[in-house]
Write a protein that holds these residues in place. Structure first.
Motif, PDB file in Angstrom:
ATOM      1  N   ILE A  12       0.856  -1.190   0.000  1.00 44.83           N
ATOM      2  CA  ILE A  12       0.000   0.000   0.000  1.00 44.83           C
ATOM      3  C   ILE A  12       0.887   1.234   0.000  1.00 44.83           C
ATOM      4  O   ILE A  12       1.749   1.387   0.871  1.00 44.83           O
ATOM      5  N   LYS A  13       0.655   2.085  -0.981  1.00 46.58           N
ATOM      6  CA  LYS A  13       1.351   3.370  -1.015  1.00 46.58           C
ATOM      7  C   LYS A  13       0.468   4.386  -0.313  1.00 46.58           C
ATOM      8  O   LYS A  13      -0.607   4.740  -0.814  1.00 46.58           O
ATOM      9  N   THR A  14       0.887   4.803   0.852  1.00 44.45           N
ATOM     10  CA  THR A  14       0.036   5.657   1.676  1.00 44.45           C
ATOM     11  C   THR A  14       0.271   7.132   1.398  1.00 44.45           C
ATOM     12  O   THR A  14       1.373   7.554   1.042  1.00 44.45           O
ATOM     13  N   ARG A  15      -0.784   7.916   1.575  1.00 42.12           N
ATOM     14  CA  ARG A  15      -0.707   9.370   1.469  1.00 42.12           C
ATOM     15  C   ARG A  15      -1.413   9.978   2.672  1.00 42.12           C
ATOM     16  O   ARG A  15      -2.433   9.448   3.134  1.00 42.12           O
ATOM     17  N   ASP A  16      -0.913  11.060   3.167  1.00 38.58           N
ATOM     18  CA  ASP A  16      -1.530  11.761   4.299  1.00 38.58           C
ATOM     19  C   ASP A  16      -1.660  10.868   5.528  1.00 38.58           C
ATOM     20  O   ASP A  16      -2.614  10.964   6.298  1.00 38.58           O
ATOM     21  N   VAL A  17      -0.683   9.971   5.704  1.00 38.86           N
ATOM     22  CA  VAL A  17      -0.633   9.116   6.883  1.00 38.86           C
ATOM     23  C   VAL A  17       0.636   9.469   7.643  1.00 38.86           C
ATOM     24  O   VAL A  17       1.751   9.257   7.139  1.00 38.86           O
ATOM     25  N   TYR A  18       0.484  10.027   8.837  1.00 40.86           N
ATOM     26  CA  TYR A  18       1.619  10.570   9.575  1.00 40.86           C
ATOM     27  C   TYR A  18       1.912   9.725  10.820  1.00 40.86           C
ATOM     28  O   TYR A  18       0.989   9.211  11.470  1.00 40.86           O
ATOM     29  N   ILE A  19       3.178   9.629  11.125  1.00 39.31           N
ATOM     30  CA  ILE A  19       3.597   8.744  12.211  1.00 39.31           C
ATOM     31  C   ILE A  19       3.101   9.224  13.563  1.00 39.31           C
ATOM     32  O   ILE A  19       2.907   8.420  14.482  1.00 39.31           O
ATOM     33  N   VAL A  20       2.848  10.515  13.736  1.00 42.01           N
ATOM     34  CA  VAL A  20       2.452  11.051  15.042  1.00 42.01           C
ATOM     35  C   VAL A  20       0.950  11.024  15.251  1.00 42.01           C
ATOM     36  O   VAL A  20       0.473  11.376  16.329  1.00 42.01           O
ATOM     37  N   GLU A  21       0.170  10.607  14.250  1.00 39.44           N
ATOM     38  CA  GLU A  21      -1.281  10.706  14.337  1.00 39.44           C
ATOM     39  C   GLU A  21      -1.956   9.338  14.429  1.00 39.44           C
ATOM     40  O   GLU A  21      -1.394   8.322  14.018  1.00 39.44           O
ATOM     41  N   ASP A  22      -3.185   9.359  14.949  1.00 41.01           N
ATOM     42  CA  ASP A  22      -4.045   8.186  14.853  1.00 41.01           C
ATOM     43  C   ASP A  22      -4.587   8.116  13.428  1.00 41.01           C
ATOM     44  O   ASP A  22      -4.941   9.146  12.831  1.00 41.01           O
TER      45      ASP A  22
END
Length: 950
Positions: free
Chosen positions: A933-943
């Protein structure tokens, strides 16, 4: 590193053809107190009638504390009725029992401070009473007070730890030479050995050295048995298997007891019970039913015999120490993890290391100039090989006067700054011996302040080491601590005296030779009748000596800028509690396959004894390994907590960039693999730093009820990540057997090949370019795949999550811990601690992949796994600093079928690809199915949440 003493002078080089000379080191029979102790054991075993201990308790002397959590009792000996002893038993947190015995009103005081150096703080009593006077049908502590004094830990009617069950307890009381004050002279009937007076009580000779013993005999012996535990681990440091073989009984593996006496044993044997560089008197005992442990707080020379009275069922041990009091901790477990946590609570967990220190370290004796250092750094860059640290051995210093730079290093500060320009650090050696010359300011100040170790007559002790005629700082003297700290200070202070101005805050320290190594001393160490602060003889404190030096240097490095930062100081010598201070390595090994192999159980052994930040010299310190061995050794090193390549001055240069392809490319890939897994290593160290659970976990720790794995010590798990590694340590091997304990699916880390476990071994291909590395089903592994020159440059790199579905095809978990990696801001909540979860969504055939904040789940404010958080804010300063760091890719192994869609929780479609293959829940082998899966707008600090619809 080591040299040779020839007629009192130092030889310039050590021939790699030499090996350890066992005759330079004592056997038990050459140590009078050990010989007496072993003779006692033999006499008890040979007795025609049951052996009766002369020690007993008068039940009427029992005095309980108000909470019933402790008691004291008078102990007497039938050998010398006029000598009085006192026994004290305390129950501490978690049911840990502390058993102490000392002589009462003796001629002088016995050394009783070993525990004070090892303990984090003096442990308090359990608030509620935990001592249970029990019969065989209950759980608790039992004491028998007739002919034999016996303390036993009982669980579910089963004896787990038995003290003095064989009656071998013996504490040699202080006496005068004439012994005229005794009312009863030993007779053949009541003496424990013959020729008592002549048996090394007041002096003994080894080779050309005579050890005077002004206090006379003061040894302590005790049998500690585990009637229902067939495997024992620990008491490092020895080059031996993890599950310790027997030293007595029928067909022992070793003829000598395991010795705990910190020694400089260069080119040590690859299988031996000989003492090595460190000593941790901690022993774990394990069975399918429970794990228990003992910590015997002794800083003096100690020998431990092990045998198995009932094979595959029980273990009996006999501890013989030269001096000290009985101060024993019984850890009840009942699991390996519980033992680790109990031990860490009173001796402290491992210090959370600086993140960069988990990278690749490059060292040799010696990089010859500042230009050589710059060249090494540049060559690693040219070959695109990651490197975090370059080391300097003793030749950097002028005449081996540590802190003083030699002519080949005319610009040390600029050199360090050049290396630091791309995030790298330097480590420079500072050994404990000081050259005895008035033009060396460090020695001159130590002498003027009265901080040096003394001879028995009160004069300054002189020995020989790399500096020639040398003296040693007495780190038992509190006055040395502040003085040593100021030597390293980078802050101007006119009142501080001499300090190391030619240093920087990116230059860290290596403490070698701190057993201490004394080239012209008995067994290459300090004479035992030297005296330290407080009047204690060196024999009493020897095994603690190196730890105090390590601690002083660590405190100095931590505070040198005025603003505390996480230090890095490597030590060769260690003791219980050293895990609070820093890293160690396994000493001067050889470039052989056997030494490569034994380095693994040695690293595992110190880890289960609390000191998890450890590793062996990659390539071997001595010798010139061929390229196959070197490649395999890099694979071993890349999966050790401390990862350093090191080599002797006589060896050929063997930096990995010097080799031709394909070997150069293979080593490059190994280094990059280590760096890609740094998030896993750092997360594992976080857990070790708060719970005490080792970073490398032997098979028995992960699967404590599977007896087939109890003796395995060439494969292990990396933290709780689910990564199982089995490095190849056999020449010419192209495959290896990996034991899979549980009924679970495992995936090859590199090609996704599926292996199905269930108490069986599987054959894993292991060509030279591949280290056998499996992911256990049910694990999520966070990685950073972009190659960088050093780990600080990875700070804002994106993450890839590798999800290995378990055998149901719908479950996996993993953790990620991050902080700034250098300061102590994490202790105020400046951190990221997240859990990744893959699970089946309710009522739908959907795999849900989520990221959640673990700190908030744990309650927000307050203490979270030992980290004190005041008003924890998910958007703390560190989180804001890395707010734009993304999860760029998610790889899912073992899906049952091709997805219909992959969406974020807001409904946004994500790009993905799918390769058909075997599913986790099926029965077929072959490569696993692979969803990327190529993710976008997925940040390590967020749920966040992603739905994979099947």
């Amino acid at each position: 590193m080591r040299g040779i003493v020839v007629f009192g002078y130092l030889a310039a080089l050590v021939s790699p053809l030499l090996a350890v000379k066992p005759e330079d080191f004592k056997t038990c029979s050459q140590a009078a107190f050990c010989n007496r102790g072993r003779a006692l054991s033999a006499r008890a075993a040979a007795s025609k009638s049951p052996w009766i201990s002369p020690y007993s308790i008068n039940p009427t002397s029992l005095v309980f504390s108000p909470s019933k959590s402790s008691f004291t009792a008078a102990v007497k000996s039938s050998l010398y009725p006029e000598i009085k002893f006192e026994l004290q038993v305390d129950i501490l947190r978690d049911g840990v029992a502390r058993v102490r015995m000392d002589q009462v009103d003796g001629l002088r005081k016995r050394y009783d401070e070993a525990a004070s150096w090892a303990l984090l703080k003096e442990p308090a009593l359990k608030e509620e009473g935990q001592i249970v006077w029990t019969d065989q049908g209950k759980t608790g502590m039992k004491a028998v007070y007739d002919d034999v004094e016996l303390i036993t830990l009982i669980r579910s009617g089963r004896e787990e730890v038995v003290l003095n069950g064989r009656g071998l307890l013996h504490m040699e009381h202080f006496r005068t030479k004439t012994r005229a004050n005794h009312s009863q002279e030993p007779t053949p009937e009541n003496a424990w050995f013959e020729g008592e007076e002549e048996h090394g009580f007041w002096e003994e000779t080894f080779k050309s050295w005579t050890d005077s013993k002004p206090k006379g005999p003061e040894s302590l012996s005790l049998d500690i048995d585990f009637p229902n535990h067939p495997h024992v681990y620990g008491i490092p440091e020895h080059a031996a298997p993890l599950s310790l073989p027997s030293t007595t009984g029928p067909d022992p593996a070793y003829s000598e007891p395991y010795r705990l006496w910190n020694l400089d044993v260069y080119e040590y044997e690859s299988s031996s019970s000989m003492a090595l560089y460190g000593a941790i008197p901690v022993l774990h005992a394990h069975s399918t039913k429970s794990t228990v442990a003992v910590f015997n707080a002794l800083a003096s020379e100690t020998w431990v015999d092990i045998h198995h009275p009932t094979p595959d069922k029980s273990t009996a041990t006999h501890w013989i120490a030269e001096s000290g009091i009985l101060d024993l901790f019984i850890l009840p477990g009942p699991t390996p993890d519980a033992i680790f946590e109990q031990y860490a609570r009173f001796t402290g967990p491992t210090a959370l290391p600086a993140h960069w220190s988990l990278g690749h370290h490059q060292c040799r004796w010696n990089y010859i100039s500042s230009d050589d250092v710059r060249t090494v750094s540049r060559r690693f860059d040219e070959e695109e090989m990651p490197l975090d640290v370059i080391w300097l051995d003793i030749e950097y210093s002028q005449e081996h006067k540590y802190f003083i730079w030699g002519q080949s290093f005319p610009d040390p500060v600029q050199m360090a700054n050049d290396v630091a320009a791309i995030g790298r650090k330097m480590v420079v050696i500072v050994d404990p011996h000081l050259k005895r010359t008035s033009n060396y300011p460090v020695y001159a100040e130590a002498q003027e302040r009265g901080l040096l170790v003394k001879k028995s007559d009160g004069g300054e002790f002189e020995g020989w080491c790399w500096s020639g005629s040398s003296a040693w700082v007495d780190f038992f003297n509190p006055g040395s601590w502040t003085w040593w700290t100021k030597l390293f200070s980078l802050v101007d202070d006119p009142s501080a005296g001499w300090r190391w101005k030619d240093s920087t805050d990116t230059m860290f320290i290596w403490n070698d030779m701190n057993e201490p190594s004394v080239f012209n001393g008995p067994e290459i160490t300090m004479v035992k009748d030297n005296t330290h602060y407080g009047g204690w003889e060196h024999r009493d404190v020897h095994n603690v000596n190196g730890m105090l030096y390590h601690n002083a240097t660590t405190n100095a490095v931590m505070t040198r800028t005025g603003s505390p930062r996480r230090p890095f100081v490597l030590s060769r010598s260690f003791f219980a509690g050293s895990q609070r201070i820093g890293a160690i390595w396994t000493g001067d090994n050889m470039g052989t396959w056997e030494h490569m192999a034994v380095g693994i159980p040695m690293t595992l052994s110190v880890g289960i004894a609390g000191l998890t930040y450890a590793g062996s010299d990659v390539g071997g310190f001595f010798g010139n390994p061929d390229v196959e061995m070197l490649v395999r050794w890099y694979q071993v090193g890349a999966f050790a907590p401390f990862f350093r390549a090191h080599a002797h001055i006589d060896t050929k240069r063997r930096e990995p960039y010097l080799y031709d392809d394909p070997h150069k490319s293979i080593m490059r890939d190994i280094l990059r693999l280590r760096y890609s897994l740094l998030p896993v290593w750092y997360t594992a160290f976080r857990e070790a730093s708060v719970r005490g659970i080792p970073v490398l976990r032997p098979q028995y720790v992960v699967f404590p009820k599977d007896s087939r794995g109890f003796a395995l010590d060439q494969q292990y798990y990396l933290g709780a990540s689910g990564l199982l590694v089995k490095p190849v340590t056999t020449q010419g091997a192209t495959e290896t057997e990996v034991y899979l304990s549980d009924d679970q699916v495992y995936y090859d880390y590199f090609d996704s090949q599926i292996y199905r476990g269930g108490s069986k071994s599987v054959t894993v291909p292991a060509p030279l370019e591949k280290v056998p590395l499996l992911i256990r089903g049910g694990s999520i592994v966070p990685t950073r795949a972009r190659p960088r020159r050093s780990s600080p440059l990875m700070k804002k790199d994106p993450f890839t999550l590798k999800i290995a579905l378990d055998k149901t095809g719908f479950a996996a978990r993993g953790e990620l811990y991050l902080d700034d990696g250098e300061t102590y801001a994490h202790q105020q909540g400046e951190l990221i601690w997240r859990q990744f979860i893959a699970s089946k969504a309710e009522k739908k055939k959907v795999l849900a992949i989520r990221s959640v904040d673990l700190v908030s789940r744990a309650g927000g404010e307050g203490a979270v796994d030992g980290i004190t958080l005041s008003a924890y804010d998910r958007e703390n300063a560190f989180a804001r600093d890395i707010a734009d760091v993304t999860v760029e890719r998610i790889v899912v192994l073992g899906l049952e079928s091709r997805p219909k869609s992959v969406k974020l929780e807001n409904g946004k479609e994500l790009q993905w690809t799918f390769n058909e293959g075997s599913s986790a829940k099926g029965k077929k082998s072959g490569a696993a199915s692979l969803l990327t899966i190529k993710t976008r707008d997925v940040y390590i600090v967020e749920d966040w949440s992603i739905a994979v619809e099947l």
